[in-house]
Design an enzyme around this catalytic site. Structure first.
Site, PDB file in Angstrom:
ATOM      1  N   GLU A  12      11.612 -20.028 -41.178  1.00  0.00           N
ATOM      2  CA  GLU A  12      12.328 -20.374 -42.411  1.00  0.00           C
ATOM      3  C   GLU A  12      13.062 -21.707 -42.286  1.00  0.00           C
ATOM      4  O   GLU A  12      13.394 -22.332 -43.285  1.00  0.00           O
ATOM      5  CB  GLU A  12      13.310 -19.256 -42.786  1.00  0.00           C
ATOM      6  CG  GLU A  12      12.602 -18.022 -43.304  1.00  0.00           C
ATOM      7  CD  GLU A  12      13.530 -16.828 -43.492  1.00  0.00           C
ATOM      8  OE1 GLU A  12      13.355 -16.089 -44.467  1.00  0.00           O
ATOM      9  OE2 GLU A  12      14.424 -16.616 -42.652  1.00  0.00           O
ATOM     10  N   GLY A  78      11.609 -10.024 -51.028  1.00  0.00           N
ATOM     11  CA  GLY A  78      10.683  -9.234 -51.830  1.00  0.00           C
ATOM     12  C   GLY A  78      11.120  -9.303 -53.289  1.00  0.00           C
ATOM     13  O   GLY A  78      12.302  -9.145 -53.581  1.00  0.00           O
ATOM     14  N   ILE A 154      11.303  -3.542 -47.255  1.00  0.00           N
ATOM     15  CA  ILE A 154      10.890  -2.618 -48.308  1.00  0.00           C
ATOM     16  C   ILE A 154       9.403  -2.811 -48.622  1.00  0.00           C
ATOM     17  O   ILE A 154       8.969  -3.908 -48.953  1.00  0.00           O
ATOM     18  CB  ILE A 154      11.705  -2.841 -49.607  1.00  0.00           C
ATOM     19  CG1 ILE A 154      13.217  -2.895 -49.336  1.00  0.00           C
ATOM     20  CG2 ILE A 154      11.365  -1.778 -50.654  1.00  0.00           C
ATOM     21  CD1 ILE A 154      13.891  -1.611 -48.990  1.00  0.00           C
ATOM     22  N   MET A 174      17.183  -8.981 -46.166  1.00  0.00           N
ATOM     23  CA  MET A 174      17.865  -8.249 -45.098  1.00  0.00           C
ATOM     24  C   MET A 174      19.122  -8.932 -44.556  1.00  0.00           C
ATOM     25  O   MET A 174      19.657  -8.485 -43.544  1.00  0.00           O
ATOM     26  CB  MET A 174      16.861  -7.979 -43.965  1.00  0.00           C
ATOM     27  CG  MET A 174      15.635  -7.210 -44.451  1.00  0.00           C
ATOM     28  SD  MET A 174      14.357  -6.967 -43.217  1.00  0.00           S
ATOM     29  CE  MET A 174      15.137  -5.803 -42.119  1.00  0.00           C
ATOM     30  N   GLU A 175      19.553 -10.028 -45.187  1.00  0.00           N
ATOM     31  CA  GLU A 175      20.728 -10.737 -44.650  1.00  0.00           C
ATOM     32  C   GLU A 175      21.749 -11.162 -45.696  1.00  0.00           C
ATOM     33  O   GLU A 175      22.963 -11.171 -45.413  1.00  0.00           O
ATOM     34  CB  GLU A 175      20.290 -12.024 -43.892  1.00  0.00           C
ATOM     35  CG  GLU A 175      19.444 -11.800 -42.662  1.00  0.00           C
ATOM     36  CD  GLU A 175      17.975 -11.593 -42.999  1.00  0.00           C
ATOM     37  OE1 GLU A 175      17.536 -12.026 -44.088  1.00  0.00           O
ATOM     38  OE2 GLU A 175      17.265 -10.975 -42.192  1.00  0.00           O
ATOM     39  N   ASP A 198       6.615 -11.492 -51.449  1.00  0.00           N
ATOM     40  CA  ASP A 198       5.856 -10.249 -51.681  1.00  0.00           C
ATOM     41  C   ASP A 198       6.569  -9.458 -52.778  1.00  0.00           C
ATOM     42  O   ASP A 198       7.646  -9.841 -53.209  1.00  0.00           O
ATOM     43  CB  ASP A 198       5.795  -9.399 -50.391  1.00  0.00           C
ATOM     44  CG  ASP A 198       7.193  -9.100 -49.863  1.00  0.00           C
ATOM     45  OD1 ASP A 198       7.665  -9.844 -48.991  1.00  0.00           O
ATOM     46  OD2 ASP A 198       7.845  -8.150 -50.351  1.00  0.00           O
TER      47      ASP A 198
END
Ligand code: ADE
Length: 230
Positions: A12, A78, A154, A174-175, A198
């Site tokens: 990233e 996501g 997920i 997630m962060e 996604d």
């Protein structure tokens, strides 16, 4: 102005790190903090690792040791909203930790118990700058909305439906929520900008690998534009 930039994974930040005039690096809690300039602005770029604890520790170090004036978190996410597809951008205007659950005590899902806020609001001026930085972004859509974070990748249609219904979320990752939480406690303005890799559904892990490089390219361009605006 000292801008803290956090990404969870090396990929990233790889493109962004190519643009920094590196002055020094410092290793703390297993994270390498890269100090330097991008387009003449002071930046500290750091890979925090995946998940809420890593992200939170990293943000606290940026606050305590490196005295950043603001925090920008970039990366992939996501897509959740009906029209949010891989390649699109979601700029958070607020974030919630979706895996926080003290509903047994009557709290709402996501509420950090005994905290004076449900969501962690991004700095309005930084959100405006993020929008402005996306102005020339024509290939995909740009959304502003809630991003939810949890220590879970997920890949489940029922779960994304739940995240949409319960939180009105546009994206999950997630962060961001823990970066927001930590920045909030330290009274540091922050914004989270995520490129969709996604749709958090059954094919999420495959789409994720396919779209990740595209998503990372766009978030790097947006971030560079944004640095110029700060
Ligand atoms: N980051 C990118 N895609 C994700 C997903 N489906 N769940 C959690 N974090 C993500």
């Amino acid at each position: 102005m000292n801008i803290g930039i956090i990404g969870a994974m090396d990929e990233e930040l790889e493109l962004l790190l190519k643009k920094i005039e590196l002055e020094k690096t410092e290793d703390k809690a297993g994270m390498i903090f890269n100090f330097g300039k991008i387009n003449n602005k002071n930046v500290v770029i750091v890979r925090c690792g995946i998940g809420k604890v890593n992200a939170s520790i990293c943000t606290q170090i940026l606050a305590d040791d490196f005295k950043v004036d603001c925090v920008i978190n970039v990366g992939v996410a996501g897509g959740i909203g009906k029209n949010v597809y891989p390649g699109d951008i979601v700029i958070a205007n607020n974030l919630v930790e979706h895996d926080m659950d003290t509903t047994a005590f009557g709290d709402k899902h996501g509420q950090v118990p005994r905290m004076d806020t449900f969501d962690f609001k991004c700095d309005k001026a930084l959100v405006e700058k993020a929008k402005e930085a996306c102005k020339n972004f024509k290939d995909y859509n740009v959304f502003v909305g809630r991003i939810v974070s949890g220590d879970q990748f997920i890949a489940d249609v029922d779960k994304i439906r739940w995240l949409e219904k319960e939180f009105g979320a546009m994206a999950c990752e997630m962060e961001g929520g823990s970066i927001a939480h930590t920045a909030y406690l330290n009274k540091i303005p922050f914004v989270v900008i995520r490129s969709i890799s996604d749709n958090a559904n059954n094919g999420a892990s495959m789409d994720y690998e396919k779209f990740k490089p595209i998503a990372i390219k766009s978030s790097t361009v947006i971030l560079e534009n944004m640095i110029n605006l700060i």
